[in-house]
Design a protein around this motif. Structure first.
Motif, short mmCIF file in Angstrom:
data_model
loop_
_atom_site.label_atom_id
_atom_site.label_comp_id
_atom_site.label_asym_id
_atom_site.label_seq_id
_atom_site.Cartn_x
_atom_site.Cartn_y
_atom_site.Cartn_z
N ARG A 1 32.65 54.14 59.88
CA ARG A 1 31.82 54.21 58.67
C ARG A 1 32.60 53.78 57.43
O ARG A 1 32.09 53.07 56.58
N GLU A 2 33.87 54.23 57.35
CA GLU A 2 34.70 53.84 56.21
C GLU A 2 34.95 52.33 56.19
O GLU A 2 34.90 51.70 55.13
N LEU A 3 35.18 51.76 57.37
CA LEU A 3 35.35 50.30 57.44
C LEU A 3 34.08 49.59 57.01
O LEU A 3 34.13 48.60 56.25
N ALA A 4 32.94 50.05 57.49
CA ALA A 4 31.66 49.43 57.11
C ALA A 4 31.45 49.54 55.61
O ALA A 4 30.98 48.58 54.97
N ASP A 5 31.81 50.67 55.02
CA ASP A 5 31.66 50.84 53.56
C ASP A 5 32.55 49.85 52.81
O ASP A 5 32.12 49.28 51.80
N ARG A 6 33.76 49.63 53.30
CA ARG A 6 34.66 48.66 52.66
C ARG A 6 34.07 47.26 52.72
O ARG A 6 34.10 46.51 51.74
N VAL A 7 33.56 46.89 53.87
CA VAL A 7 32.95 45.55 54.02
C VAL A 7 31.77 45.41 53.06
O VAL A 7 31.62 44.39 52.39
N GLU A 8 30.94 46.43 52.98
CA GLU A 8 29.80 46.38 52.07
C GLU A 8 30.25 46.25 50.62
O GLU A 8 29.64 45.53 49.83
N ARG A 9 31.34 46.93 50.25
CA ARG A 9 31.86 46.80 48.88
C ARG A 9 32.31 45.37 48.62
O ARG A 9 32.05 44.81 47.56
N HIS A 10 33.00 44.77 49.59
CA HIS A 10 33.42 43.37 49.41
C HIS A 10 32.20 42.48 49.24
O HIS A 10 32.20 41.56 48.43
N ASP A 11 31.16 42.75 50.00
CA ASP A 11 29.95 41.95 49.92
C ASP A 11 29.30 42.10 48.54
O ASP A 11 28.86 41.11 47.95
N ARG A 12 29.26 43.31 48.03
CA ARG A 12 28.66 43.54 46.71
C ARG A 12 29.44 42.83 45.61
O ARG A 12 28.88 42.45 44.59
N ASP A 13 30.74 42.66 45.81
CA ASP A 13 31.57 41.99 44.81
C ASP A 13 31.37 40.47 44.80
O ASP A 13 31.90 39.78 43.96
N ARG A 14 30.60 39.97 45.75
CA ARG A 14 30.19 38.56 45.81
C ARG A 14 31.37 37.59 45.83
O ARG A 14 31.42 36.62 45.06
N TYR A 15 32.31 37.84 46.69
CA TYR A 15 33.41 36.91 46.87
C TYR A 15 32.91 35.64 47.55
O TYR A 15 31.91 35.66 48.25
N ILE A 16 33.65 34.56 47.37
CA ILE A 16 33.34 33.36 48.14
C ILE A 16 33.63 33.68 49.61
O ILE A 16 34.37 34.61 49.93
N ALA A 17 33.03 32.90 50.50
CA ALA A 17 33.08 33.22 51.93
C ALA A 17 34.51 33.38 52.46
O ALA A 17 34.80 34.30 53.22
N LYS A 18 35.41 32.49 52.07
CA LYS A 18 36.78 32.57 52.60
C LYS A 18 37.46 33.86 52.13
O LYS A 18 38.08 34.56 52.92
N ARG A 19 37.36 34.18 50.85
CA ARG A 19 38.01 35.38 50.32
C ARG A 19 37.41 36.64 50.94
O ARG A 19 38.13 37.58 51.28
N PHE A 20 36.09 36.66 51.10
CA PHE A 20 35.42 37.79 51.74
C PHE A 20 35.99 38.02 53.14
O PHE A 20 36.35 39.14 53.51
N ARG A 21 36.10 36.96 53.91
CA ARG A 21 36.62 37.09 55.27
C ARG A 21 38.08 37.54 55.27
O ARG A 21 38.49 38.34 56.11
N GLU A 22 38.88 37.04 54.33
CA GLU A 22 40.27 37.48 54.24
C GLU A 22 40.36 38.98 53.98
O GLU A 22 41.17 39.69 54.59
N LEU B 1 39.27 40.92 57.13
CA LEU B 1 40.34 40.87 58.13
C LEU B 1 41.49 41.81 57.76
O LEU B 1 42.06 42.47 58.64
N ALA B 2 41.84 41.89 56.49
CA ALA B 2 42.91 42.81 56.06
C ALA B 2 42.50 44.25 56.34
O ALA B 2 43.33 45.06 56.81
N ASP B 3 41.25 44.61 56.06
CA ASP B 3 40.77 45.96 56.35
C ASP B 3 40.81 46.24 57.85
O ASP B 3 41.25 47.30 58.29
N LEU B 4 40.36 45.28 58.65
CA LEU B 4 40.35 45.46 60.10
C LEU B 4 41.77 45.59 60.65
O LEU B 4 42.03 46.41 61.53
N ARG B 5 42.68 44.79 60.14
CA ARG B 5 44.06 44.81 60.64
C ARG B 5 44.71 46.17 60.39
O ARG B 5 45.50 46.65 61.20
#
Length: 131
Positions: free
Chosen positions: A5-26, A29-33
């Motif tokens: 759930r915490e990981l999903a929340d982090r991903v959703e926060r990155h999504d809300r911040d509207r990063y470009i696709a490459k930065r979002f994925r980076e 990946l850092a959160d997952l690692r």
């Protein structure tokens, strides 16, 4: 280690911040690692109509460059562990999907076995636009 759930929340926060696709994925990946160490990854975008992977962001230790086309070809030809067949499922490992028999995967037969890969994980994401 963060919960799912915490990981999903982090991903959703990155999504809300509207990063470009490459930065979002980076960032994802850092959160997952931090939660689940891994040796390599391919994080591709996917055409919503054809479900063909595009714009891969990848770090794959192991396969020599001349074998990359073979790996990509095998990935598209094998019906097992493909991103477009994992929609609606949580992440799955190759060993889980093959009941411990990775030889059912062309990717493993043709490339990963030679590289000493024991297992791989795959996760597919979708939204209202597709895979």
């Amino acid at each position: 280690m963060p919960s799912a759930r915490e990981l999903a929340d982090r991903v959703e926060r990155h999504d809300r911040d509207r990063y470009i696709a490459k930065r979002f994925r980076e960032l994802v990946l850092a959160d997952l690692r931090r939660a689940l160490p891994f040796d390599g990854y391919v994080f591709a975008l996917t055409d919503p109509v054809t479900r063909v992977a595009t714009s891969p962001l990848a770090d794959m230790p192991g396969p020599p460059w001349p074998r990359l086309p073979e790996l990509i070809r095998a990935r598209y030809l094998t019906p097992i562990h493909r991103w477009d067949r994992l929609l609606g499922l949580s992440g799955r490992s190759l060993l889980e999907l093959t009941a411990g028999d990775p030889t059912r995967s062309l990717v493993w037969q043709q490339v990963h076995r030679d590289l000493g890969v024991l297992d791989t994980a795959a996760v597919a994401f979708a939204d209202r636009y597709g895979c």
